[in-house]
Design a protein around this motif. Structure first.
Motif, mmCIF file in Angstrom:
data_model
loop_
_atom_site.group_PDB
_atom_site.id
_atom_site.type_symbol
_atom_site.label_atom_id
_atom_site.label_comp_id
_atom_site.label_asym_id
_atom_site.label_seq_id
_atom_site.Cartn_x
_atom_site.Cartn_y
_atom_site.Cartn_z
ATOM 1 N N PHE A 70 -4.693 45.929 63.799
ATOM 2 C CA PHE A 70 -3.556 46.835 63.635
ATOM 3 C C PHE A 70 -2.218 46.145 63.900
ATOM 4 N N LEU A 71 -2.186 45.203 64.817
ATOM 5 C CA LEU A 71 -0.945 44.470 65.086
ATOM 6 C C LEU A 71 -0.466 43.756 63.826
ATOM 7 N N HIS A 72 -1.362 43.056 63.164
ATOM 8 C CA HIS A 72 -0.943 42.300 61.977
ATOM 9 C C HIS A 72 -0.581 43.218 60.812
ATOM 10 N N LEU A 73 -1.262 44.349 60.694
ATOM 11 C CA LEU A 73 -0.866 45.321 59.665
ATOM 12 C C LEU A 73 0.532 45.866 59.942
ATOM 13 N N ILE A 74 0.791 46.196 61.202
ATOM 14 C CA ILE A 74 2.106 46.751 61.575
ATOM 15 C C ILE A 74 3.202 45.712 61.373
ATOM 16 N N LEU A 75 2.961 44.486 61.809
ATOM 17 C CA LEU A 75 3.970 43.435 61.623
ATOM 18 C C LEU A 75 4.267 43.216 60.142
ATOM 19 N N ASP A 76 3.224 43.224 59.319
ATOM 20 C CA ASP A 76 3.446 43.044 57.883
ATOM 21 C C ASP A 76 4.210 44.223 57.294
ATOM 22 N N LYS A 77 3.943 45.406 57.809
ATOM 23 C CA LYS A 77 4.654 46.590 57.320
ATOM 24 C C LYS A 77 6.119 46.548 57.756
ATOM 25 N N ILE A 78 6.367 46.227 59.015
ATOM 26 C CA ILE A 78 7.747 46.146 59.526
ATOM 27 C C ILE A 78 8.553 45.123 58.731
ATOM 28 N N PHE A 79 7.943 43.973 58.475
ATOM 29 C CA PHE A 79 8.657 42.887 57.805
ATOM 30 C C PHE A 79 8.332 42.791 56.321
ATOM 31 N N LYS A 80 7.743 43.847 55.783
ATOM 32 C CA LYS A 80 7.483 43.999 54.345
ATOM 33 C C LYS A 80 6.757 42.799 53.723
ATOM 34 N N GLY A 81 5.855 42.189 54.495
ATOM 35 C CA GLY A 81 5.040 41.098 53.965
ATOM 36 C C GLY A 81 5.780 39.805 53.697
ATOM 37 N N LYS A 82 7.041 39.715 54.114
ATOM 38 C CA LYS A 82 7.821 38.498 53.861
ATOM 39 C C LYS A 82 7.269 37.338 54.679
ATOM 40 N N VAL A 92 7.069 36.129 65.183
ATOM 41 C CA VAL A 92 6.568 35.390 66.346
ATOM 42 C C VAL A 92 7.265 35.870 67.620
ATOM 43 N N VAL A 93 8.569 36.026 67.562
ATOM 44 C CA VAL A 93 9.308 36.502 68.743
ATOM 45 C C VAL A 93 8.849 37.904 69.134
ATOM 46 N N LEU A 94 8.740 38.792 68.165
ATOM 47 C CA LEU A 94 8.288 40.155 68.462
ATOM 48 C C LEU A 94 6.887 40.150 69.059
ATOM 49 N N GLU A 95 6.003 39.362 68.473
ATOM 50 C CA GLU A 95 4.637 39.252 68.973
ATOM 51 C C GLU A 95 4.610 38.709 70.405
ATOM 52 N N GLN A 96 5.423 37.703 70.680
ATOM 53 C CA GLN A 96 5.435 37.082 72.002
ATOM 54 C C GLN A 96 6.084 37.954 73.074
ATOM 55 N N LEU A 97 6.977 38.830 72.673
ATOM 56 C CA LEU A 97 7.635 39.712 73.652
ATOM 57 C C LEU A 97 6.897 41.026 73.864
ATOM 58 N N THR A 98 5.948 41.339 72.988
ATOM 59 C CA THR A 98 5.227 42.619 73.108
ATOM 60 C C THR A 98 3.738 42.406 73.339
ATOM 61 N N SER A 99 3.046 41.967 72.320
ATOM 62 C CA SER A 99 1.584 41.908 72.423
ATOM 63 C C SER A 99 1.092 40.806 73.359
ATOM 64 N N SER A 100 1.783 39.708 73.442
ATOM 65 C CA SER A 100 1.330 38.620 74.312
ATOM 66 C C SER A 100 1.304 39.048 75.782
ATOM 67 N N PRO A 101 2.402 39.561 76.331
ATOM 68 C CA PRO A 101 2.344 39.999 77.733
ATOM 69 C C PRO A 101 1.320 41.118 77.944
ATOM 70 N N TRP A 102 1.253 42.030 77.001
ATOM 71 C CA TRP A 102 0.319 43.151 77.108
ATOM 72 C C TRP A 102 -1.132 42.666 77.113
ATOM 73 N N ASN A 103 -1.485 41.816 76.163
ATOM 74 C CA ASN A 103 -2.865 41.337 76.064
ATOM 75 C C ASN A 103 -3.283 40.531 77.291
ATOM 76 N N ASN A 104 -2.399 39.692 77.792
ATOM 77 C CA ASN A 104 -2.740 38.913 78.986
ATOM 78 C C ASN A 104 -2.919 39.824 80.199
ATOM 79 N N LEU A 105 -2.061 40.819 80.327
ATOM 80 C CA LEU A 105 -2.201 41.782 81.426
ATOM 81 C C LEU A 105 -3.502 42.573 81.296
#
Length: 186
Positions: A70-82, A92-105
């Motif tokens: 779902f993360l990759h689907l949402i990212l592709d939707k937000i950024f329109k597949g560019k 990458v920045v969005l992923e590192q500031l959101t899902s990375s801290p969350w997943n490690n926690l």
């Protein structure tokens, strides 16, 4: 490629196309199992701890695979597949500031409370002590993986690529969790 391996890959790709969420969840579970078996052996555990292994498979199947899907689907939707470098950098920045801290926690909580069966107060103490180091290490490693993933890997294979790399990251986290473990409360 041998005919058995080729047929296996073809069947896997068919499953990935027809049942992407299920296939990614199972793949994440299998790779979590491999990661845990390797980590157990590297830490000197002689007899495979099946309960721990099954709990790690559960984490991969029930959380990591679906979350990545779902993360990759949402990212592709937000950024329109560019896939231009500016958009990839933003992903990458969005992923590192959101899902990375969350997943490690989530991993540290799950490992401490569920896998090791430690009391919440001990897990919380361990997280306060180790989380900054784990997250910092994550931020030195995963942005490169994210860059490669978003720039070069087709959407349907991103979770699988991520899961393969996460298998190695999981070994690191397992070894870190094991080496820094607090004495178990009696």
């Amino acid at each position: 490629m041998g005919s058995i391996a080729k047929k296996g890959l073809q069947q896997y790709l068919i499953q990935l196309q027809q049942h992407p969420l299920r296939t990614k969840a199972i793949t994440a579970g299998v790779l979590s199992a491999i990661s845990d078996i390797v980590a157990q052996k590297l830490t000197g555990i002689q007899k495979l701890q099946l309960r721990r292994l099954l709990l790690k498979v559960l984490f991969g199947c029930a959380y990591l695979g679906p979350f990545g899907h779902f993360l990759h689907l949402i990212l592709d939707k937000i950024f329109k597949g560019k896939k231009d470098t500016s958009t990839v950098a933003k992903k990458v920045v969005l992923e590192q500031l959101t899902s990375s801290p969350w997943n490690n926690l989530m991993f540290m909580i799950y490992y401490g409370v569920v896998v090791e069966g430690r009391p919440w107060r001990d897990v919380k103490t361990k997280i306060k002590k180790d989380y900054p180091t784990v997250q910092y290490t994550s931020w030195t490693f995963w942005p490169v993986v994210g860059w490669i993933n978003h720039l070069y890997v087709p959407l349907q294979f991103r979770v699988i690529f991520h899961s393969l790399v996460a298998m190695c990251w999981g070994i690191f986290l397992n070894l870190r969790a094991r080496s820094m473990a607090l004495p178990k409360a009696k």
